[in-house]
Design a protein around this motif. Structure first.
Motif, PDB file in Angstrom:
ATOM      1  N   GLU A  17     -13.991   1.708  -1.282  1.00  0.00           N
ATOM      2  CA  GLU A  17     -12.917   0.926  -1.897  1.00  0.00           C
ATOM      3  C   GLU A  17     -11.622   1.733  -1.867  1.00  0.00           C
ATOM      4  O   GLU A  17     -11.648   2.967  -1.776  1.00  0.00           O
ATOM      5  CB  GLU A  17     -13.296   0.565  -3.333  1.00  0.00           C
ATOM      6  N   PRO A  18     -10.457   1.068  -1.918  1.00  0.00           N
ATOM      7  CA  PRO A  18      -9.184   1.772  -1.771  1.00  0.00           C
ATOM      8  C   PRO A  18      -8.947   2.808  -2.868  1.00  0.00           C
ATOM      9  O   PRO A  18      -9.461   2.701  -3.987  1.00  0.00           O
ATOM     10  CB  PRO A  18      -8.148   0.649  -1.857  1.00  0.00           C
ATOM     11  N   ILE A  19      -8.173   3.830  -2.542  1.00  0.00           N
ATOM     12  CA  ILE A  19      -7.683   4.767  -3.541  1.00  0.00           C
ATOM     13  C   ILE A  19      -6.708   4.024  -4.440  1.00  0.00           C
ATOM     14  O   ILE A  19      -5.832   3.293  -3.961  1.00  0.00           O
ATOM     15  CB  ILE A  19      -6.977   5.962  -2.877  1.00  0.00           C
ATOM     16  N   GLU A  20      -6.840   4.188  -5.747  1.00  0.00           N
ATOM     17  CA  GLU A  20      -5.958   3.530  -6.712  1.00  0.00           C
ATOM     18  C   GLU A  20      -5.049   4.572  -7.349  1.00  0.00           C
ATOM     19  O   GLU A  20      -5.520   5.596  -7.844  1.00  0.00           O
ATOM     20  CB  GLU A  20      -6.777   2.843  -7.802  1.00  0.00           C
ATOM     21  N   GLY A  21      -3.760   4.302  -7.322  1.00  0.00           N
ATOM     22  CA  GLY A  21      -2.803   5.145  -8.021  1.00  0.00           C
ATOM     23  C   GLY A  21      -2.270   4.407  -9.232  1.00  0.00           C
ATOM     24  O   GLY A  21      -1.571   3.394  -9.085  1.00  0.00           O
ATOM     25  N   LYS A  22      -2.601   4.889 -10.430  1.00  0.00           N
ATOM     26  CA  LYS A  22      -2.221   4.203 -11.668  1.00  0.00           C
ATOM     27  C   LYS A  22      -1.177   5.039 -12.407  1.00  0.00           C
ATOM     28  O   LYS A  22      -1.425   6.203 -12.727  1.00  0.00           O
ATOM     29  CB  LYS A  22      -3.453   3.983 -12.546  1.00  0.00           C
ATOM     30  N   GLU A  76      -8.756  -4.288   3.835  1.00  0.00           N
ATOM     31  CA  GLU A  76      -8.793  -4.695   2.436  1.00  0.00           C
ATOM     32  C   GLU A  76      -8.358  -6.148   2.348  1.00  0.00           C
ATOM     33  O   GLU A  76      -7.364  -6.556   2.969  1.00  0.00           O
ATOM     34  CB  GLU A  76      -7.878  -3.804   1.589  1.00  0.00           C
ATOM     35  N   THR A  77      -9.091  -6.937   1.559  1.00  0.00           N
ATOM     36  CA  THR A  77      -8.815  -8.364   1.435  1.00  0.00           C
ATOM     37  C   THR A  77      -8.520  -8.719  -0.021  1.00  0.00           C
ATOM     38  O   THR A  77      -9.309  -8.384  -0.910  1.00  0.00           O
ATOM     39  CB  THR A  77     -10.011  -9.192   1.919  1.00  0.00           C
ATOM     40  N   ARG A  78      -7.403  -9.354  -0.225  1.00  0.00           N
ATOM     41  CA  ARG A  78      -6.974  -9.837  -1.547  1.00  0.00           C
ATOM     42  C   ARG A  78      -6.995  -8.729  -2.598  1.00  0.00           C
ATOM     43  O   ARG A  78      -7.552  -8.876  -3.682  1.00  0.00           O
ATOM     44  CB  ARG A  78      -7.829 -11.024  -2.002  1.00  0.00           C
ATOM     45  N   SER A 136       0.828  -1.203   0.000  1.00  0.00           N
ATOM     46  CA  SER A 136       0.000   0.000   0.000  1.00  0.00           C
ATOM     47  C   SER A 136       0.864   1.255   0.000  1.00  0.00           C
ATOM     48  O   SER A 136       2.029   1.239   0.399  1.00  0.00           O
ATOM     49  CB  SER A 136      -0.916   0.007   1.222  1.00  0.00           C
ATOM     50  N   GLY A 137       0.244   2.371  -0.448  1.00  0.00           N
ATOM     51  CA  GLY A 137       0.950   3.643  -0.437  1.00  0.00           C
ATOM     52  C   GLY A 137       0.453   4.579  -1.508  1.00  0.00           C
ATOM     53  O   GLY A 137      -0.565   4.342  -2.171  1.00  0.00           O
ATOM     54  N   ASN A 138       1.177   5.677  -1.699  1.00  0.00           N
ATOM     55  CA  ASN A 138       0.872   6.670  -2.717  1.00  0.00           C
ATOM     56  C   ASN A 138       1.665   6.394  -3.989  1.00  0.00           C
ATOM     57  O   ASN A 138       2.748   5.798  -3.931  1.00  0.00           O
ATOM     58  CB  ASN A 138       1.208   8.073  -2.206  1.00  0.00           C
ATOM     59  N   THR A 187       2.117   0.639 -13.861  1.00  0.00           N
ATOM     60  CA  THR A 187       2.240   0.155 -12.489  1.00  0.00           C
ATOM     61  C   THR A 187       1.120   0.783 -11.668  1.00  0.00           C
ATOM     62  O   THR A 187       0.609   1.853 -12.013  1.00  0.00           O
ATOM     63  CB  THR A 187       3.606   0.534 -11.872  1.00  0.00           C
ATOM     64  N   ASP A 188       0.747   0.129 -10.573  1.00  0.00           N
ATOM     65  CA  ASP A 188      -0.268   0.751  -9.722  1.00  0.00           C
ATOM     66  C   ASP A 188       0.016   0.461  -8.250  1.00  0.00           C
ATOM     67  O   ASP A 188       0.939  -0.291  -7.899  1.00  0.00           O
ATOM     68  CB  ASP A 188      -1.685   0.340 -10.121  1.00  0.00           C
ATOM     69  N   ILE A 189      -0.766   1.101  -7.408  1.00  0.00           N
ATOM     70  CA  ILE A 189      -0.623   0.978  -5.962  1.00  0.00           C
ATOM     71  C   ILE A 189      -1.959   1.350  -5.340  1.00  0.00           C
ATOM     72  O   ILE A 189      -2.777   2.039  -5.966  1.00  0.00           O
ATOM     73  CB  ILE A 189       0.513   1.894  -5.440  1.00  0.00           C
ATOM     74  N   PHE A 190      -2.240   0.879  -4.131  1.00  0.00           N
ATOM     75  CA  PHE A 190      -3.526   1.159  -3.493  1.00  0.00           C
ATOM     76  C   PHE A 190      -3.322   1.751  -2.111  1.00  0.00           C
ATOM     77  O   PHE A 190      -2.281   1.563  -1.472  1.00  0.00           O
ATOM     78  CB  PHE A 190      -4.374  -0.117  -3.402  1.00  0.00           C
ATOM     79  N   GLN A 191      -4.330   2.485  -1.649  1.00  0.00           N
ATOM     80  CA  GLN A 191      -4.312   3.084  -0.314  1.00  0.00           C
ATOM     81  C   GLN A 191      -5.690   2.901   0.303  1.00  0.00           C
ATOM     82  O   GLN A 191      -6.659   3.548  -0.108  1.00  0.00           O
ATOM     83  CB  GLN A 191      -3.979   4.575  -0.415  1.00  0.00           C
ATOM     84  N   PRO A 192      -5.858   1.978   1.283  1.00  0.00           N
ATOM     85  CA  PRO A 192      -7.165   1.769   1.910  1.00  0.00           C
ATOM     86  C   PRO A 192      -7.697   3.055   2.542  1.00  0.00           C
ATOM     87  O   PRO A 192      -6.926   3.923   2.976  1.00  0.00           O
ATOM     88  CB  PRO A 192      -6.885   0.704   2.967  1.00  0.00           C
TER      89      PRO A 192
END
Length: 831
Positions: A616-621, A574-576, A264-266, A599-604
């Motif tokens: 739902e988590p923030i998505e960084g694409k 967040e699960t899976r 997770s992260g920005n 690449t992407d990353i998520f932030q709950p």
């Protein structure tokens, strides 16, 4: 990615800059060819015994001829050094004596190493200057554990932060930078914050005298990795001591979304600090420095085998720093101890164990920034102004334990298990000159105190290696990671101890130390995250490579806040969660590679929707295209990158609050907020000539709100106090001929203007800093075989500027001046 007008304009600029860069690079081989003509004369050598890497690095400094070193060949090999007058070929042969290696001429006018056959090796040992031996193909594992110490270079041959595959910068389909050991020493970088200020695309802002936030591509950086194991910043940033660079070999930076490695992260950047390791031969050094404002620092570094067999090796690094500041009444005392040991359990298995202790005793304020006028304008306070009383303190310590075991299988597969655990503490009592939002005209000094502790653990296990498919060799890595963060704090509410009628005339020394209730509030934050991941590098053809990866994460976070008995609880889960990675690379020729990556990353999130469920988590694409160049056997790397980041699912208040299940007690949200960051990055790192090292980069970042709860934000800058344009350059040049004991260089920094604006209590305000440039100069002198001297003059033109500007005109001020002109003298003695 759609070709927006912005993208078209920036692509045109990038192509023009790239053509100019390519033209200058194409001329470099001619420069090297000219230097190559002076290869028959003899000269004096004074090279101490030590590692082969360090001996060859000193050879390069004396001769101006770079030796390209492959750590897979030189790892664990020592050299007896060299004293006397020899030709270059004789000197090289003597330094390589008994190593089983030989040096051959490279296209950059320097040399490269290769393995010699047994017969050739014997001949090379007995015949100085022999370079006509047959070449032997060498196959080595991709896990090279490349080190930059002793290389003398501003770039690296291998890094693994992006995918855990050991790839060169050119082979990595993302924008990357490596701050090497040589660059750290040349620039006298002491902490990670110093390195961020010199690294293209990164920014640092202060939120207090000893409180920092890091940024890249318009977003905050949430994690810092230590040998690939992430540690959370965020709320923990106040507590975790900034890394002391004396214990690190290099810093690897991958910009953009990096969820494959971090979880997770920005979508900002991954910063990976790689520890110094014990050396196969004995070496030690002492560094002493003194600078403006009575700043003194000492460093001891000793390394080598602990058993005659060399199967047990150790290293210890210790530093102590004490000094004042250009601001009145501010003092800082820092110390660090780092110990690491390596044991070869078998010929294929190595165990590493390290411990570090960092301690800070700071006489600084909690806030420490300077106030502005109620409309945000500059009060024109002196740079020496501070509002620090004698009784204020900000004391921190961090202990860290690291363990790693690696097993190299005979088929070039590698198994690595590693763990890092840190214990951080903060104790503080201090204040800030703040205004109340309800009464901006009143400026008072408000005080708070507290105790924080943060325990973090990070574990990682992975298996990597090559495999055969359809007649080609590919690479694969798969692993499991787990991390947890237990953060606890308690403290007092803020209380006014003085009224400041005139910020230009006051006497904080007369303020009496207040008694504060350290249990006014309590804060507990627990986070756990575990994930499984896999990455494959497919060799589709000799020119075309595909890197594809994925990660599944399980995340759980709980935040409990107790204010005088009133308890609130916030949760995220967040699960899976699936994170994806894809990169395609095409080699245009032997030196240039085109690439495109996603690449992407998520932030709950902890906000809830109308039905009461977590958003739902923030998505960084992150979408990126670019071209990379690798020159002079990898001694010089260049890149041009265009990127677009979409951070989606940001919490946005619903338009009709009556649909909220909790109406009217609380607000509910929908996952429709969006921020888009677009930009271009250009970099050049490494050796322009054997005598000239350079690290430079230009970054343009345009991050704006696309959708937000506040419609007025849409289309405006996401974080206007981050510079949109940055240019950074650092260089060092070793003078030729009889002047080769001297090195000269420096650095240049430029950033565009920044601002913050708003309305508080009906008062419009704007805080701003115009664009500015900074120049630093450096000169080094090799006084003897063992002693070197480095002199630095920073902020040569004594530019007065705000390094960080305030977030608002109320609460605590975060406006900080940058340091005035200052000097530093460093003496280094190598044994």
């Amino acid at each position: 990615m759609a070709a927006t007008p912005f993208a078209k304009k920036k692509i045109t600029h990038a192509i023009l800059l790239g053509l100019a860069l390519g033209a200058s690079i194409s001329a470099m081989p001619r420069l090297h060819a000219a230097e190559q003509q002076a290869n028959t004369a003899t000269q004096q050598y004074a090279i101490a015994a030590g590692t082969l890497d360090s001996a060859l690095g000193e050879f390069g400094r004396i001769t101006g001829r770079m030796v390209a070193i492959d750590p897979a060949l030189t790892h664990g090999i020592g050299s007896k050094g060299l004293q006397g007058r020899y030709t270059e070929q004789q000197a090289l042969s003597a330094l390589l004596l008994g190593s089983g290696l030989e040096a051959v001429a490279a296209e950059n006018g320097g040399y490269r190493l290769r393995k010699a056959s047994s017969m050739a090796g014997d001949a090379a040992a007995s015949t100085p200057g022999n370079t006509t031996l047959p070449e032997v193909a060498v196959t080595a594992s991709k896990e090279k554990n490349y080190v930059t110490e002793g290389s003398g270079s501003y770039t690296t041959k291998s890094m693994s932060t992006a995918t855990k595959l050991a790839l060169s910068i050119r082979e990595t389909p993302q924008s990357v930078t490596v701050v090497t050991r040589q660059q750290i020493e040349d620039q006298d970088l002491v902490t990670i914050n110093d390195a961020v200020m010199k690294t293209p695309g990164l920014s640092m802002q202060k939120i207090g005298a000893e409180r920092y936030n890091l940024y890249a591509r318009g977003f905050p950086i949430d994690n810092v990795m230590y040998d690939g194991l992430p540690i959370t910043l965020g709320a923990s940033a106040d507590t975790v001591t900034p890394a002391n660079l004396a214990m690190y070999d290099r810093i690897e930076v991958v910009r953009g979304a990096n969820g494959l490695i971090q979880g997770s992260g920005n979508p900002s950047a991954a910063i990976n600090l790689v520890r110094k390791r014990p050396t196969a031969t004995s070496q030690s050094s002492i560094v002493l420095s003194a600078g403006s404002w009575d700043n003194y620092r000492g460093e001891l570094d000793a390394s080598g085998p602990l058993l005659e067999s060399g199967k047990l090796r150790g290293r210890i690094v210790a530093t102590y720093q004490d000094g004042n500041s250009f601001q009145d009444r501010i003092g800082k005392e820092h110390s660090m101890l780092y110990a690491i040991g390596e044991a070869d359990l078998t010929d294929s298995t190595t165990l590493t164990l390290s411990f570090s202790h960092q301690n800070e005793n700071n006489n600084v304020a909690w806030g420490g920034g300077l106030p502005t006028a109620t409309n945000g304008s500059n009060l024109h306070l002196s740079r020496s102004t501070s509002f620090v009383a004698d009784w204020e303190y900000w004391d921190k310590k961090t202990d860290s334990l690291f363990v790693e075991i690696k097993h190299q299988f005979s088929n070039d597969w590698l198994l690595r298990a590693a763990a890092n655990k840190s214990w951080s503490e903060l104790n503080y009592l201090g204040g800030y000159p703040g205004r109340l939002a309800s009464n901006l005209s009143s400026l008072g000094y408000r005080v708070s105190g507290g105790t924080y502790d943060d325990t973090q653990s990070s574990y990682d296990l992975y298996l990597s290696g090559p495999f055969q498919l359809l007649g080609r060799t590919h690479e694969f890595v798969t692993g499991y990671s787990y991390r947890d963060d237990d953060y606890n704090s308690n403290g007092s509410g803020t209380s006014a101890v003085a009224t400041i009628s005139d910020p230009n005339s006051f006497n904080p020394s007369s303020w009496t130390k207040p008694n504060v209730n350290m249990n006014t509030w309590r804060d507990n934050r627990d986070m756990t995250q575990e994930g499984v991941y896999a990455t494959t590098r497919f060799s589709l053809s000799d020119q075309l490579k595909l890197i594809a990866g994925a990660r599944l994460d399980w995340y759980d976070y709980q935040y409990i806040y107790n204010w005088q008995g009133s308890i609130s609880t916030t949760e995220s889960k967040e699960t899976r969660h699936l994170t994806r990675y894809a990169g395609l690379l095409y080699d245009l020729d032997q030196q240039h590679t085109l690439y495109a990556s996603y690449t992407d990353i998520f932030q709950p999130q902890s906000n809830r929707n109308a039905g009461g469920q977590l958003l739902e988590p923030i998505e960084g694409k992150n979408y990126e295209i670019g071209i990379k160049g690798e020159y002079f056997e990898g001694a010089l790397n260049a890149s041009i990158a265009l990127f677009q980041i979409d951070q989606e699912n940001r919490a946005k208040e619903v338009g009709d609050p009556t649909i909220c299940a909790s109406y009217p007690s609380t607000i509910c949200y929908e996952a429709e907020g969006k921020v888009r960051s677009q930009g271009v990055e250009l970099e050049l790192n490494g050796a322009i000539t054997p005598n000239w090292q350079l690290a430079t980069g230009y970054t343009f970042t345009d991050a704006k709100y696309k959708k937000d709860s506040n419609k007025d934000n849409e289309g405006s800058l996401f974080d206007p106090d981050l510079p949109r344009h940055q240019f950074k350059l650092t260089t060092m040049y070793t003078l030729p001929g009889e002047l080769n004991r001297w090195r000269v260089g420096g650095s240049f920094y430029h950033q565009s203007s920044v601002f913050n604006k708003g309305i508080t209590a009906g008062q419009q305000w704007k805080i701003e800093q115009d664009s500015y440039s900074l120049v630093d100069l450096t000169a080094g002198y090799k006084a003897s075989e063992h002693l070197s001297i480095l002199f630095a003059l920073n902020n040569v033109f004594d530019k007065k500027y705000y390094q960080t500007i305030g977030q608002n005109v109320s609460s605590w001020p975060t406006t900080f001046y940058g340091a005035p002109r200052n000097v530093r003298l460093t003496l280094r003695y190598d044994f």
